[in-house]
Motif scaffolding. Structure first.
Motif: not given
Length: 162
Positions: A108, A126, A144, A150
């Motif tokens: 990530r 996020l 990702e 994630w």
């Protein structure tokens, strides 16, 4: 013709000068820099892009961070010399470095940036990840490198201790 290669200690002055040229004078006061204090860069992912006569036109750096017990890469800064902006060099460097990160087994990547620009590389907001203040939550983006990387990762971004 451009050459992309890992940043070496002898590149430090040129890379820092490029960052100084491209970013505001207070760049090192940003909260993301506190996550970098005393933490070595991920050497194989810090890259420079040089032109045919060896001048650094672009650079990118990555740092390890931790989020809720999970490892992640913090991307940044990435910069392109003002005389070469708009030529796709940043995108070239971004794609190359992300490919290298995946090959090295990183799952990530995190960055603080403009979603409209970074979404073309696959970055998304996020909501469950918090950068130290005063970071705008809308600018906290992740990518990702492995499916589901994630999922379940949440919390405050912290320094990865060496």
């Amino acid at each position: 013709m451009y050459q992309i290669s890992p940043e070496t200690p002898s590149d430090e002055y040129e890379v820092e000068a490029l960052y100084d040229l491209c970013f505001a004078p207070g760049r090192t006061a940003l909260s993301s820099y506190r996550l970098r204090d005393g933490v070595p860069r991920v050497a194989g992912l810090c890259l420079v892009l040089r032109n045919e006569v060896g001048i650094v036109l672009a650079a990118i750096r990555f740092w390890p961070v931790r989020i809720g017990g999970h490892d992640a890469l913090l991307l940044g800064p990435i910069a392109v010399h003002p005389t070469a902006q708009g030529e796709g060099l940043g995108a070239l460097l971004m794609r190359d470095s992300l490919t290298r990160a995946a090959q090295l087994g990183w799952r990530r990547v995190l960055l603080v940036g403009d979603a409209p620009y970074y979404s073309r590389f696959g970055f998304q907001r996020l909501d469950a990840v918090e950068m130290p203040p005063p970071t705008n939550p809308d600018r906290v983006l992740g990518l990702e490198l492995a499916d589901g990387a994630w999922v379940g990762v949440e919390g405050v971004v912290e320094r990865a201790l060496p």
